[in-house]
Design an enzyme around this catalytic site. Structure first.
Site, short mmCIF file in Angstrom:
data_model
loop_
_atom_site.label_atom_id
_atom_site.label_comp_id
_atom_site.label_asym_id
_atom_site.label_seq_id
_atom_site.Cartn_x
_atom_site.Cartn_y
_atom_site.Cartn_z
N TYR A 142 11.81 37.00 -65.97
CA TYR A 142 13.29 36.40 -66.00
C TYR A 142 13.52 35.02 -66.33
O TYR A 142 14.38 34.61 -66.75
CB TYR A 142 13.97 36.80 -64.53
CG TYR A 142 14.87 38.09 -64.34
CD1 TYR A 142 13.89 39.48 -64.63
CD2 TYR A 142 15.84 38.24 -64.10
CE1 TYR A 142 14.50 40.51 -64.39
CE2 TYR A 142 16.50 39.45 -63.75
CZ TYR A 142 16.00 40.81 -64.02
OH TYR A 142 16.41 41.98 -63.94
N LYS A 189 1.37 46.43 -61.95
CA LYS A 189 0.73 47.00 -63.38
C LYS A 189 -0.48 46.35 -63.48
O LYS A 189 -0.90 45.85 -64.45
CB LYS A 189 1.93 46.90 -64.50
CG LYS A 189 1.45 47.71 -65.81
CD LYS A 189 1.73 49.09 -65.55
CE LYS A 189 1.09 49.82 -66.67
NZ LYS A 189 0.96 51.54 -66.43
N ASP A 221 4.54 52.57 -62.79
CA ASP A 221 4.93 53.82 -63.47
C ASP A 221 4.73 54.91 -62.40
O ASP A 221 5.61 55.87 -62.25
CB ASP A 221 4.16 54.19 -64.78
CG ASP A 221 2.70 53.97 -64.64
OD1 ASP A 221 2.11 53.39 -63.42
OD2 ASP A 221 2.00 54.14 -65.55
N ASP A 245 14.09 45.03 -59.92
CA ASP A 245 15.36 45.31 -60.34
C ASP A 245 15.21 46.58 -60.69
O ASP A 245 16.37 47.44 -60.30
CB ASP A 245 15.53 44.45 -61.67
CG ASP A 245 16.73 44.54 -62.28
OD1 ASP A 245 17.90 44.73 -61.55
OD2 ASP A 245 17.00 44.85 -63.47
N ASP A 249 17.58 50.07 -58.43
CA ASP A 249 18.53 50.99 -59.01
C ASP A 249 18.17 52.34 -58.72
O ASP A 249 18.79 53.34 -58.38
CB ASP A 249 18.83 50.58 -60.49
CG ASP A 249 20.06 49.70 -60.70
OD1 ASP A 249 20.01 48.84 -59.68
OD2 ASP A 249 20.63 49.83 -61.69
C1 IPM Z 1 20.50 42.82 -60.01
C2 IPM Z 1 21.30 42.87 -61.27
C3 IPM Z 1 20.74 41.43 -62.12
C4 IPM Z 1 19.60 41.25 -62.21
C5 IPM Z 1 21.60 41.14 -63.26
C6 IPM Z 1 23.02 41.18 -63.22
C7 IPM Z 1 21.17 39.81 -63.94
O1 IPM Z 1 21.02 43.80 -62.29
O2 IPM Z 1 20.95 41.89 -59.03
O3 IPM Z 1 19.82 43.73 -59.76
O4 IPM Z 1 18.80 41.69 -63.09
O5 IPM Z 1 18.83 40.60 -61.35
MG MG Z 2 19.80 45.35 -61.06
#
Ligand code: IPM
Ligand code: MG
Length: 371
Positions: A142, A189, A221, A245, A249
């Site tokens: 990042y 990884k 993975d 990240d 999710d």
């Molecule tokens: C998160 C989001 C952010 C990230 C984006 C919006 C930059 O997806 O906080 O998980 O990737 O960190």
């Molecule tokens: Mg995110």
């Protein structure tokens, strides 16, 4: 207790979900005799529209001077669909994470018995799942060098980590593991990436200081698969920025909705609290978004202030709404309640403290105002 909270509504559904958290915090303040003062600040697409800058300096200053930051969401499709855009909303959040040195992002994943049917996963596999993802937040790909060559045919994103960056977030993850079930899984990884091998070495060295914690190592993975197959095996997951990240999710599927998951980003100074979901532009302004991810983030903010009873009461209120099917559209697409109604119910619960005392008549009224 008197606290200064910097609020950043941000984009999309950010304002409407964060407003519920502010209402909840105000109810907590009233019930427990605290004083919460808010400053309102710009970031993201909203800030670009108003100032041309995704993170104006005043926002950084206000956050640095606050006791904690409550943030909504970031992002707008007009930037997502334009890869050539020079300024992007997300740059604001990344810059703020760096400015506040928020190196650890903590994302708890829990399940609610009343929502288990929502998950595409089998109930027997997700019952009682309770783990925390520790995502490194200010390093890795990042924040590495980014380049696009002159004829725009080749691009570079560098992933870079130093020992000290890995150590500070790892210490925190180990400390949490000590308070929990004493298990830590490093997700990396290391069979391919040099940075991952550095993570393994640093974590292996640190493990000597936390001998009670059982440490295991998992390739990302495989971890992506294990989170779905057998999420109960995890207690604390420690991982680098981008892997964190992605798998956080993914892990929201266990809880039943992305709208439910809160997060805390902590570092050396003021900490920041935000739901893990994005700005969900399709729902913006419609009063249909799930405010619980934000409200549970506000509970984490109170934990951070040391206000444990207050945070617990918020979580109890959340459990109570879910148990009684007071839920938003993401959870029940047929019988659902508005964002603001859920906020009001949470406040009522908190003000009354005991569920039985929440007026049944009000509830019936709410049930008849389903949108
Ligand atoms: C998160 C989001 C952010 C990230 C984006 C919006 C930059 O997806 O906080 O998980 O990737 O960190
Ligand atoms: Mg995110």
């Amino acid at each position: 207790m008197k606290k200064n909270i910097a609020v950043i509504f941000g984009d999309g559904i950010g304002p409407e979900v964060t407003q519920q958290s502010i209402n909840v915090l105000n109810t907590i303040a009233k019930t427990f005799n605290h004083e919460f003062e808010y400053s309102y600040n710009l970031m993201g697409a909203d800030a670009i529209d108003k100032t041309g800058d995704p993170l104006p300096d005043e926002t950084i200053t206000a956050c640095l001077n606050s006791d904690g930051v409550l943030f909504g969401a970031i992002g707008h499709p007009k930037y997502d669909n334009d890869p050539t855009a020079k300024v992007r909303p997300e740059q604001g959040l990344l810059k703020l994470r760096k400015a506040l040195q928020l190196y650890a992002n903590i994302r708890p994943v829990t399940t609610y018995p009343s929502l288990q049917h929502l998950s595409p996963l089998k109930s027997k596999n997700i019952e009682g799942v309770d783990f925390i993802i520790f995502r490194e937040l200010t390093g890795g790909i990042y924040f590495g060098k980014k380049e696009l060559n002159a004829d725009k045919s080749q691009a570079l994103d560098e992933c870079i980590y130093s020992e000290s960056e890995i150590e500070r977030v790892s210490h925190l993850a180990f400390q949490y593991a000590m308070q929990r079930r004493k298990k830590l899984t490093l997700v990396d990884k290391a069979n391919v990436l040099e940075t991952s091998r550095l993570w393994r070495r640093v974590v292996q060295d640190l493990a000597d200081q936390y001998r009670e914690v059982a440490v295991d190592y998992m390739f990302v993975d495989n971890a992506a698969m294990q989170i779905i197959l057998n999420p109960k095996q995890f207690d604390v997951i420690l991982t680098e920025n981008m892997f964190g990240d992605i798998i956080s999710d993914e892990a929201s599927v266990i809880a039943g909705s992305l709208g439910l998951l809160p997060s805390a980003s902590i570092g050396n100074g003021a900490a920041l609290f935000e739901p893990i979901h994005g700005s969900y532009p399709q729902a913006a302004g419609k009063d249909i978004a799930n405010p619980l991810g934000s409200v549970l983030s506000a509970a984490m903010l109170l934990d951070h202030f040391g206000l444990t009873a207050e945070a617990t009461l918020i979580r109890e209120a959340v459990d109570w709404t879910l148990k009684h099917n007071f839920v938003t559209k993401d959870i029940d697409p047929v019988n659902y309640y508005s964002t603001s109604t859920i906020g009001e119910l949470l406040c009522e619960y908190i003000a009354n403290k005991v569920p039985g005392q929440v007026h049944e008549t009000n509830m019936e009224l709410r049930k008849s105002t389903i949108i």
